[in-house]
Write a protein that holds these residues in place. Structure first.
Motif, mmCIF file in Angstrom:
data_model
loop_
_atom_site.group_PDB
_atom_site.id
_atom_site.type_symbol
_atom_site.label_atom_id
_atom_site.label_comp_id
_atom_site.label_asym_id
_atom_site.label_seq_id
_atom_site.Cartn_x
_atom_site.Cartn_y
_atom_site.Cartn_z
ATOM 1 N N LEU A 91 -32.679 -16.689 -18.718
ATOM 2 C CA LEU A 91 -32.144 -16.050 -19.926
ATOM 3 C C LEU A 91 -33.186 -16.074 -21.041
ATOM 4 C CD1 LEU A 91 -29.662 -14.778 -21.272
ATOM 5 C CD2 LEU A 91 -28.947 -17.075 -21.966
ATOM 6 N N GLY A 92 -33.904 -17.180 -21.142
ATOM 7 C CA GLY A 92 -34.966 -17.261 -22.139
ATOM 8 C C GLY A 92 -36.082 -16.270 -21.863
ATOM 9 N N LEU A 93 -36.428 -16.072 -20.599
ATOM 10 C CA LEU A 93 -37.464 -15.103 -20.243
ATOM 11 C C LEU A 93 -37.058 -13.684 -20.635
ATOM 12 C CD1 LEU A 93 -38.571 -16.454 -16.735
ATOM 13 C CD2 LEU A 93 -39.944 -16.414 -18.831
ATOM 14 N N ALA A 94 -35.781 -13.367 -20.421
ATOM 15 C CA ALA A 94 -35.299 -12.044 -20.817
ATOM 16 C C ALA A 94 -35.372 -11.878 -22.330
ATOM 17 C CB ALA A 94 -33.866 -11.836 -20.325
ATOM 18 N N ALA A 95 -35.043 -12.934 -23.085
ATOM 19 C CA ALA A 95 -35.092 -12.866 -24.545
ATOM 20 C C ALA A 95 -36.529 -12.708 -25.032
ATOM 21 C CB ALA A 95 -34.465 -14.124 -25.145
ATOM 22 N N VAL A 96 -37.453 -13.437 -24.418
ATOM 23 C CA VAL A 96 -38.862 -13.328 -24.800
ATOM 24 C C VAL A 96 -39.394 -11.935 -24.482
ATOM 25 C CG1 VAL A 96 -41.185 -14.173 -24.282
ATOM 26 C CG2 VAL A 96 -39.321 -15.797 -24.593
ATOM 27 N N GLU A 97 -38.985 -11.392 -23.339
ATOM 28 C CA GLU A 97 -39.436 -10.053 -22.962
ATOM 29 C C GLU A 97 -38.878 -9.009 -23.921
ATOM 30 O OE1 GLU A 97 -42.037 -7.920 -20.920
ATOM 31 O OE2 GLU A 97 -41.616 -10.025 -20.507
ATOM 32 N N MET A 98 -37.707 -9.259 -24.471
ATOM 33 C CA MET A 98 -37.132 -8.330 -25.439
ATOM 34 C C MET A 98 -37.985 -8.295 -26.710
ATOM 35 S SD MET A 98 -33.273 -8.282 -27.043
ATOM 36 C CE MET A 98 -32.574 -8.216 -25.389
ATOM 37 N N ILE A 99 -38.550 -9.446 -27.088
ATOM 38 C CA ILE A 99 -39.437 -9.489 -28.251
ATOM 39 C C ILE A 99 -40.659 -8.610 -28.010
ATOM 40 C CG2 ILE A 99 -40.989 -10.999 -29.576
ATOM 41 C CD1 ILE A 99 -38.936 -13.226 -29.201
ATOM 42 N N ASN A 100 -41.135 -8.611 -26.766
ATOM 43 C CA ASN A 100 -42.321 -7.837 -26.428
ATOM 44 C C ASN A 100 -42.016 -6.354 -26.249
ATOM 45 O OD1 ASN A 100 -45.029 -7.312 -25.526
ATOM 46 N ND2 ASN A 100 -44.292 -7.373 -23.427
ATOM 47 N N LEU A 101 -40.966 -6.044 -25.492
ATOM 48 C CA LEU A 101 -40.689 -4.661 -25.116
ATOM 49 C C LEU A 101 -39.744 -3.940 -26.068
ATOM 50 C CD1 LEU A 101 -40.413 -4.852 -21.217
ATOM 51 C CD2 LEU A 101 -42.355 -4.160 -22.625
ATOM 52 N N GLY A 102 -39.018 -4.689 -26.912
ATOM 53 C CA GLY A 102 -38.110 -4.035 -27.848
ATOM 54 C C GLY A 102 -38.824 -3.053 -28.770
ATOM 55 N N PRO A 103 -39.876 -3.497 -29.496
ATOM 56 C CA PRO A 103 -40.616 -2.552 -30.340
ATOM 57 C C PRO A 103 -41.259 -1.420 -29.539
ATOM 58 C CG PRO A 103 -41.114 -4.800 -30.978
ATOM 59 C CD PRO A 103 -40.334 -4.882 -29.697
ATOM 60 N N PHE A 104 -41.756 -1.744 -28.333
ATOM 61 C CA PHE A 104 -42.368 -0.700 -27.508
ATOM 62 C C PHE A 104 -41.339 0.343 -27.102
ATOM 63 C CE2 PHE A 104 -43.620 0.847 -23.221
ATOM 64 C CZ PHE A 104 -44.731 1.575 -23.611
ATOM 65 N N ALA A 105 -40.125 -0.098 -26.793
ATOM 66 C CA ALA A 105 -39.061 0.845 -26.441
ATOM 67 C C ALA A 105 -38.769 1.780 -27.610
ATOM 68 C CB ALA A 105 -37.797 0.087 -26.033
ATOM 69 N N PHE A 106 -38.811 1.242 -28.841
ATOM 70 C CA PHE A 106 -38.568 2.097 -30.001
ATOM 71 C C PHE A 106 -39.722 3.071 -30.217
ATOM 72 C CE2 PHE A 106 -38.076 3.408 -34.366
ATOM 73 C CZ PHE A 106 -36.697 3.535 -34.486
ATOM 74 N N VAL A 107 -40.952 2.640 -29.888
ATOM 75 C CA VAL A 107 -42.092 3.563 -29.955
ATOM 76 C C VAL A 107 -41.837 4.754 -29.046
ATOM 77 C CG1 VAL A 107 -44.538 3.865 -29.415
ATOM 78 C CG2 VAL A 107 -43.772 1.798 -30.592
ATOM 79 N N MET A 108 -41.432 4.469 -27.818
ATOM 80 C CA MET A 108 -41.165 5.537 -26.855
ATOM 81 C C MET A 108 -40.010 6.418 -27.325
ATOM 82 S SD MET A 108 -43.395 4.967 -24.432
ATOM 83 C CE MET A 108 -42.834 5.700 -22.912
ATOM 84 N N LEU A 109 -38.958 5.784 -27.841
ATOM 85 C CA LEU A 109 -37.804 6.537 -28.319
ATOM 86 C C LEU A 109 -38.186 7.433 -29.494
ATOM 87 C CD1 LEU A 109 -34.731 7.068 -28.237
ATOM 88 C CD2 LEU A 109 -34.470 5.139 -29.820
ATOM 89 N N GLY A 110 -38.955 6.881 -30.440
ATOM 90 C CA GLY A 110 -39.364 7.662 -31.610
ATOM 91 C C GLY A 110 -40.213 8.863 -31.236
ATOM 92 N N VAL A 111 -41.167 8.660 -30.322
ATOM 93 C CA VAL A 111 -42.005 9.771 -29.877
ATOM 94 C C VAL A 111 -41.160 10.818 -29.164
ATOM 95 C CG1 VAL A 111 -43.873 10.429 -28.303
ATOM 96 C CG2 VAL A 111 -44.101 8.393 -29.738
ATOM 97 N N GLY A 112 -40.240 10.347 -28.319
ATOM 98 C CA GLY A 112 -39.383 11.283 -27.598
ATOM 99 C C GLY A 112 -38.522 12.124 -28.522
ATOM 100 N N LEU A 113 -37.910 11.483 -29.509
ATOM 101 C CA LEU A 113 -37.062 12.214 -30.446
ATOM 102 C C LEU A 113 -37.891 13.137 -31.343
ATOM 103 C CD1 LEU A 113 -34.490 9.458 -31.448
ATOM 104 C CD2 LEU A 113 -34.155 11.389 -29.897
ATOM 105 N N ALA A 114 -39.120 12.709 -31.662
ATOM 106 C CA ALA A 114 -39.993 13.582 -32.456
ATOM 107 C C ALA A 114 -40.329 14.852 -31.678
ATOM 108 C CB ALA A 114 -41.272 12.834 -32.831
ATOM 109 N N LEU A 115 -40.638 14.714 -30.409
ATOM 110 C CA LEU A 115 -40.930 15.889 -29.584
ATOM 111 C C LEU A 115 -39.702 16.781 -29.444
ATOM 112 C CD1 LEU A 115 -43.141 14.247 -26.810
ATOM 113 C CD2 LEU A 115 -43.883 15.826 -28.603
ATOM 114 N N ARG A 116 -38.553 16.141 -29.328
ATOM 115 C CA ARG A 116 -37.309 16.930 -29.258
ATOM 116 C C ARG A 116 -37.098 17.722 -30.546
ATOM 117 N NH1 ARG A 116 -34.657 17.782 -24.647
ATOM 118 N NH2 ARG A 116 -32.649 17.676 -25.722
#
Length: 208
Positions: A91-116
């Motif tokens: 569970l801790g590993l998943a939480a730590v990975e969220m710290i790493n990938l959470g902002p990256f996921a928003f980067v991808m989402l923002g770029v995707g919505l911008a292209l849309r």
């Protein structure tokens, strides 16, 4: 020109399609975060005879020096794998990975919505797209800054399962964050400049 489209129909459709891919990639990040907890260090391993299998290798999460110590002893590796198998550690590993990938996921989402938005109708397509790109660049800056925190938290979480014992790890690899941070700052500055230019042009058109 108020009702004109920003892009020709074919290019607008391509923008929307590529944007959908980025949005889908952002959604996949949630699966990646879950896998980080359910199957730590999992990766495909391919062999000519046996084919490809999905194998857990939690030791690859360790820093190189510590990993060498753990792998040097079969007993040490068994102890480490038993520690990582604990539900609270996963569970801790998943939480730590969220710290790493959470902002990256928003980067991808923002770029995707911008292209849309760029593929949308009307002359407001560009301003809407720029707003999402600006948010995405802020997330990219945050992602770069969170990288050392991710490394420290991951090493600290895994340390009780290593021969070194439980320790609080603090280290920063500047080479890992420098290039990403500079690129993110450059993207934010460029987007801010374009938005400022569009705002100045609207003010000038209104004055005239």
């Amino acid at each position: 020109m108020q009702n004109s489209d920003w892009l020709p129909h074919r290019k607008a459709r391509l923008c929307r399609a590529v944007g959908a891919i980025f949005v889908l990639a952002a959604m996949v990040m949630a699966i990646v975060i879950a896998v980080a907890g359910l199957s730590p260090g999992a990766s495909p391993v391919c062999d000519i005879e046996a084919g490809c299998v999905w194998r857990n290798q939690p030791s690859i999460l360790l820093d190189q020096d510590v990993r060498g110590i753990v792998l040097a002893s079969p007993a040490g590796l068994k102890t480490f794998e038993a520690y990582v198998a604990r539900p609270d550690v996963r569970l801790g590993l998943a939480a730590v990975e969220m710290i790493n990938l959470g902002p990256f996921a928003f980067v991808m989402l923002g770029v995707g919505l911008a292209l849309r938005r760029l593929g949308g109708r009307g002359s407001v397509a560009l301003p809407k797209a720029l707003r999402w790109l600006r948010l995405s660049s802020i997330a990219a800056i945050l992602w770069a800054l969170m990288s050392p925190l991710y490394d420290c938290l991951l090493a600290t979480l895994l340390s009780p399962g290593t021969p070194n014992g439980a320790t609080v790890e603090w280290f920063i690899y500047l080479d890992k964050i420098g290039a990403g941070l500079l690129l993110a700052l450059a993207a934010y500055t460029a987007i801010w400049a374009v938005e400022a230019g569009l705002e100045a042009r609207r003010d000038l058109d209104g004055f005239i």
